[in-house]
Design a protein around this motif. Structure first.
Motif, PDB file in Angstrom:
ATOM      1  N   UNK A 246      -4.227  -6.719  -9.046  1.00  0.00           N
ATOM      2  CA  UNK A 246      -2.888  -6.275  -8.701  1.00  0.00           C
ATOM      3  C   UNK A 246      -2.893  -5.162  -7.667  1.00  0.00           C
ATOM      4  N   UNK A 247      -3.840  -4.229  -7.777  1.00  0.00           N
ATOM      5  CA  UNK A 247      -3.941  -3.142  -6.808  1.00  0.00           C
ATOM      6  C   UNK A 247      -4.364  -3.667  -5.441  1.00  0.00           C
ATOM      7  N   UNK A 248      -5.260  -4.639  -5.432  1.00  0.00           N
ATOM      8  CA  UNK A 248      -5.643  -5.252  -4.161  1.00  0.00           C
ATOM      9  C   UNK A 248      -4.454  -5.961  -3.523  1.00  0.00           C
ATOM     10  N   UNK A 249      -3.654  -6.628  -4.335  1.00  0.00           N
ATOM     11  CA  UNK A 249      -2.450  -7.277  -3.810  1.00  0.00           C
ATOM     12  C   UNK A 249      -1.477  -6.243  -3.241  1.00  0.00           C
ATOM     13  N   UNK A 250      -1.339  -5.117  -3.918  1.00  0.00           N
ATOM     14  CA  UNK A 250      -0.458  -4.053  -3.426  1.00  0.00           C
ATOM     15  C   UNK A 250      -0.950  -3.509  -2.091  1.00  0.00           C
ATOM     16  N   UNK A 251      -2.261  -3.290  -2.001  1.00  0.00           N
ATOM     17  CA  UNK A 251      -2.835  -2.781  -0.757  1.00  0.00           C
ATOM     18  C   UNK A 251      -2.629  -3.773   0.386  1.00  0.00           C
ATOM     19  N   UNK A 252      -2.865  -5.054   0.080  1.00  0.00           N
ATOM     20  CA  UNK A 252      -2.677  -6.080   1.110  1.00  0.00           C
ATOM     21  C   UNK A 252      -1.230  -6.110   1.587  1.00  0.00           C
ATOM     22  N   UNK A 253      -0.289  -6.014   0.646  1.00  0.00           N
ATOM     23  CA  UNK A 253       1.126  -6.033   0.998  1.00  0.00           C
ATOM     24  C   UNK A 253       1.514  -4.813   1.817  1.00  0.00           C
TER      25      UNK A 253
END
Length: 320
Positions: A246-253
């Motif tokens: 989830x944190x990786x997805x947030x960073x990507x976004x």
């Protein structure tokens, strides 16, 4: 009696299957997931579910994942734990240093019984869990308490902010960032824990935060240059947030395209770091348009062995 010469140090890790095969993985998981410290569901409810559904389904899948990272000498966790114990033996030649596993072999319970029979009376126990949790360190403590009556035992419960360990972690981060660019975002990924366990008083989340903050400060990172998350979820209940994925997805976004991931909750590399992070989450982040670079655990690095050797000597009252 020469107290130093009579001292045995057990370097205790979680454990690992003996082979990357479904039967070996099932045997290992049966012991691991059968520990009430790990899964607190009443046995009368949990055991039928574990042996009737979870192990038959999870065994083959986990075996395939272990096969992806298996080393010629064996399981990465076992290989690196043995090498680390050997380096610590060289650093503390006056002690006897042995690797042990809470689940699987070499079994902690059997080693403790053997040492009692051999007449060993002075023990130092180092669980290779930097951050204390009732699900890990306390399980080691249970076995130690049951098998060491009458022995002089020092159990190291936590080294989440030990200065030498923090600096060893920071040094490896600085080294990798110097090689690959210091502008990358650094993500600290710790093993997850059910939120219910934390709500019941387990201090693990606070210890993880303390580790991340201490390491980031030692590595010279500003608050906006790093974040932390929890990986390795199991089951359907709520776990600590945020999840690493989830944190990786947030960073990507948010437009972050380059991320370094380090796992300070693991002393040595294992399936959770090598297969889950370095392979699986790297592929996931790439699908989001990013690049994930995994920073290996300290493993058997000389700096790691030296930090832990100083830690155990100080704990035993042998300050250098």
């Amino acid at each position: 009696m020469d107290t130093d010469a009579a001292t045995t140090l057990l370097v205790v890790n979680l454990g690992t299957p003996e082979a990357p095969t479904a039967p070996a993985v099932r045997r290992y998981l049966a012991e691991f997931l059968g520990d009430p410290r790990v899964v607190s569901i009443p046995a009368i409810l949990w055991k039928p579910l574990l042996h009737g559904l979870i192990l038959p389904l999870r065994g083959p899948r986990s075996a395939a994942n272990y096969a992806k990272v298996w080393l010629p000498e064996g399981s990465p966790l076992m290989v690196y734990t043995r090498r680390l114990a050997e380096r610590m033996q060289a650093a503390i030649p006056e002690w006897k240093v042995l690797p042990a596993m809470r689940y699987g072999e070499p079994a902690l319970r059997r080693l403790l019984r053997d040492l009692r029979q051999e007449g060993v009376r002075r023990l130092v126990i180092l669980p290779l869990y930097p951050q204390y949790s009732t699900t890990t360190t306390a399980s080691v403590a249970d076995v130690v308490a049951a098998e060491t009556q009458g022995m002089d035992v020092t159990l190291i419960e936590d080294y989440s902010v030990d200065p030498a360990w923090v600096e060893a972690m920071a040094a490896t981060i600085r080294s990798h960032r110097q090689q690959g660019g210091s502008g990358r975002h650094l993500l600290f990924s710790f093993h997850g824990l059910p939120q219910r366990v934390a709500d019941n008083g387990d201090p693990y989340p606070q210890r993880c935060v303390a580790s991340a903050e201490a390491i980031a400060a030692s590595a010279g990172l500003e608050p906006g240059q790093w974040s932390m998350a929890y990986q390795s979820r199991f089951g359907r209940e709520r776990w600590l947030e945020p999840s690493t994925q989830g944190e990786l997805d947030r960073l990507a976004a948010a437009g972050v395209r380059e991320v370094d991931v380090v796992c300070p909750g693991f002393a040595v590399d294992c399936i959770e770091t090598l297969e889950e992070v370095a392979l699986g989450l790297a592929e996931h982040f790439e699908s989001k348009g990013g690049q994930l670079r995994y920073i290996p655990c300290l493993n058997d690095a000389p700096e790691h062995a030296a930090a832990l050797a100083r830690l155990v000597r100080c704990a035993a009252g042998k300050v250098e």
